[in-house]
Write an enzyme that holds these catalytic residues in place. Structure first.
Site, PDB file in Angstrom:
ATOM      1  N   GLY A   1     -11.391   1.887  12.254  1.00 14.06           N
ATOM      2  CA  GLY A   1     -10.913   2.283  13.575  1.00 14.06           C
ATOM      3  C   GLY A   1     -11.967   2.787  14.538  1.00 14.06           C
TER       4      GLY A   1
ATOM      5  N   ASP B   1      -9.062  13.923  15.714  1.00 13.77           N
ATOM      6  CA  ASP B   1      -8.928  12.602  16.322  1.00 13.77           C
ATOM      7  C   ASP B   1     -10.142  12.317  17.190  1.00 13.77           C
ATOM      8  OD1 ASP B   1      -8.208  10.450  18.149  1.00 13.77           O
ATOM      9  OD2 ASP B   1      -6.148  10.721  17.460  1.00 13.77           O
TER      10      ASP B   1
ATOM     11  N   ARG C   1     -12.296  16.044   6.626  1.00 17.19           N
ATOM     12  CA  ARG C   1     -13.058  16.330   5.406  1.00 17.19           C
ATOM     13  C   ARG C   1     -14.507  16.667   5.743  1.00 17.19           C
ATOM     14  NH1 ARG C   1     -11.481  10.761   2.504  1.00 17.19           N
ATOM     15  NH2 ARG C   1      -9.263  10.798   2.997  1.00 17.19           N
TER      16      ARG C   1
ATOM     17  N   HIS D   1     -13.094   2.952  -0.648  1.00 17.62           N
ATOM     18  CA  HIS D   1     -13.154   1.940   0.421  1.00 17.62           C
ATOM     19  C   HIS D   1     -13.786   0.625  -0.052  1.00 17.62           C
ATOM     20  CE1 HIS D   1     -13.130   5.300   3.717  1.00 17.62           C
ATOM     21  NE2 HIS D   1     -11.899   4.938   3.371  1.00 17.62           N
TER      22      HIS D   1
ATOM     23  N   GLU E   1      -8.150  -4.995   4.865  1.00 12.67           N
ATOM     24  CA  GLU E   1      -8.006  -4.682   3.447  1.00 12.67           C
ATOM     25  C   GLU E   1      -6.809  -5.393   2.825  1.00 12.67           C
ATOM     26  OE1 GLU E   1      -9.304  -0.292   2.655  1.00 12.67           O
ATOM     27  OE2 GLU E   1      -8.616  -0.394   4.736  1.00 12.67           O
TER      28      GLU E   1
ATOM     29  N   ARG F   1      -2.484  -1.932  -3.688  1.00  8.26           N
ATOM     30  CA  ARG F   1      -3.689  -1.122  -3.570  1.00  8.26           C
ATOM     31  C   ARG F   1      -3.565   0.069  -4.518  1.00  8.26           C
ATOM     32  NH1 ARG F   1      -5.045   3.682   0.365  1.00  8.26           N
ATOM     33  NH2 ARG F   1      -7.296   3.859   0.057  1.00  8.26           N
TER      34      ARG F   1
ATOM     35  N   ASN G   1       0.873  -1.178   0.000  1.00 11.09           N
ATOM     36  CA  ASN G   1       0.000   0.000   0.000  1.00 11.09           C
ATOM     37  C   ASN G   1       0.904   1.218   0.000  1.00 11.09           C
ATOM     38  OD1 ASN G   1      -1.827   2.070   0.432  1.00 11.09           O
ATOM     39  ND2 ASN G   1      -2.915   1.050   2.093  1.00 11.09           N
TER      40      ASN G   1
ATOM     41  N   ASN H   1     -14.185   0.539  17.461  1.00  7.52           N
ATOM     42  CA  ASN H   1     -13.733   0.817  18.824  1.00  7.52           C
ATOM     43  C   ASN H   1     -14.566   1.816  19.619  1.00  7.52           C
ATOM     44  OD1 ASN H   1     -11.203  -0.808  18.806  1.00  7.52           O
ATOM     45  ND2 ASN H   1     -10.687   0.558  17.111  1.00  7.52           N
TER      46      ASN H   1
END
Length: 395
Positions: free
Chosen positions: A328, A280, A239, A178, A382, A89, A8, A332
């Site tokens: 992620g 984050d 974004r 994705h 992935e 990828r 990747n 979680n």
């Protein structure tokens, strides 16, 4: 042995995994970063240990040579575990690639031709392919495209209401992203439930720093939230996601923003970062729990957008057998999952608070036993999906 090396590649780094496909087990992994800088870094993981060193790596070819040195010094030996294929990828395959492709001169040219549709990603993917082919010259290489899974979407799902000639000339349409993750997770969901993939209606929520959703009907993507680029759709780390396009005209006319400034604003300074001051989710969640109103509002916007798409996809599919969280944040953040599914009992969604709060890292059911719609957490992989598709492409 069926060994696959998965790559990747970014513009100044690349990640890799060596996977034994008979067991679908990772033998080694690593990261080469800061390529082209005065001092680069090489990290190699194998046998439960991590080895890091600095090196002079002016280009990707030298980066792959440094990777080989990691295998030689720390194992496993590529002489004992030679890769049958190197899988890469590639972010954008446009409408040219509907599946993984064995890389030859024509495929390389096509990836280069598609750079205008993914100017931040395809050039870096291409550099990685060229560097890897220099080092693994006798090994077949396969490109696995993020967009390929979404080529099953209908024209009604894919076209924007833009002047048709303008759209055709500039290849403006929804391509999605994705796709490798959405494909893997939807198939793992069928396996977990012991159901035939062809009979399942699944909504996959890939929620990470980049985030997208996908409506999967019988293993086929029928709708996804990302568009011509990965900017459309959900609120992400930096974004905007969905935005009235007239906002750009307004900012240009009234604020004097240039095209480059708008691109930077929408892709790197917005999303959770723009709403809360941090991109984050862990930091935002911590501040929200401490009573920070800006963070609380940002999280409300974030969950609202996901619920908006969830409702649309339920209607589009005519109901769902499973709602699946991955990536992620999706894997979680139990509170986000609860916020997204709050009050949906009337739809047949019953979340189990105890299961939802479980710290397990495995695929798991988080809905109650009597929930009409299964709610799952399924970790994405992935790299494994790229390895599967690469091996199939040379079979």
């Amino acid at each position: 042995m069926s060994i696959v090396l998965v790559v990747n590649s970014g513009s100044s780094s690349f990640k890799y995994q060596l996977i034994d496909m008979e067991r679908e087990a990772t033998l080694a992994s690593g990261l080469v970063e800061r390529i082209g800088e005065p001092v680069a870094s090489v990290t190699h993981k194998s046998g439960g240990a991590t080895f890091t060193r600095e090196a002079d790596i002016p280009n990707h070819t030298r980066g792959f040579e440094a990777m080989l040195e990691g295998f030689e010094e720390h194992g496993p030996s590529l002489a004992e575990f030679p890769p049958l294929v190197v899988g890469h990828r590639v972010v954008h395959g446009g409408r040219r690639f509907f599946d993984a492709a064995v890389i030859d001169g024509k495929v390389l040219q096509d990836i280069e031709d598609l750079i205008p549709l993914a100017p931040l990603h395809n050039p870096a993917n291409l550099e990685g392919i060229v560097g890897a082919r220099d080092v693994f010259a006798e090994t077949p290489h396969v490109a696995v495209f993020d967009t390929a899974f979404h080529t099953t979407m209908s024209e009604a799902s894919s076209l924007y209401a833009l002047d048709a000639e303008v759209a055709k000339q500039h290849r403006v349409r929804k391509y999605g992203a994705h796709g490798t993750s959405h494909k893997f997770v939807s198939e793992e969901t069928a396996s977990f439930l012991g159901r035939d993939l062809r009979e399942l209606k699944t909504i996959v929520l890939h929620i990470g720093n980049g985030a997208s959703m996908c409506a999967v009907d019988g293993g086929r993507s029928v709708e996804t939230s990302m568009g011509m680029t990965p900017l459309e759709g959900l609120v992400m780390g930096t974004r905007t996601g969905d935005l009235d396009p007239a906002v750009l005209v307004h900012l240009s006319r009234r604020g004097g923003y240039t095209i480059d400034q708008l691109d930077d604003l929408l892709n790197r300074k917005s999303g959770l970062l723009g709403l809360t001051g941090s991109g984050d989710m862990r930091d935002v969640r911590q501040k929200a729990n401490a009573g920070d109103e800006r963070s609380q509002l940002g999280l409300a916007v974030y969950a609202h957008r996901i619920r908006h798409y969830l409702g649309a996809y339920m209607l589009l599919l005519g109901g769902a057998d499973a709602i699946v969280f991955t990536a992620g944040i999706g894997e979680n953040d139990a509170q986000l999952r609860a916020d997204v599914l709050e009050g949906l009992e009337w739809l047949g969604v019953k979340l189990s608070p105890e299961r939802n709060e479980s710290p397990s890292r495995d695929a798991r059911r988080i809905s109650t036993d009597d929930s009409r719609i299964e709610v799952l957490v399924v970790p994405t992989n992935e790299e494994l999906e790229i390895a599967r598709q690469s091996l199939a492409a040379i079979a």
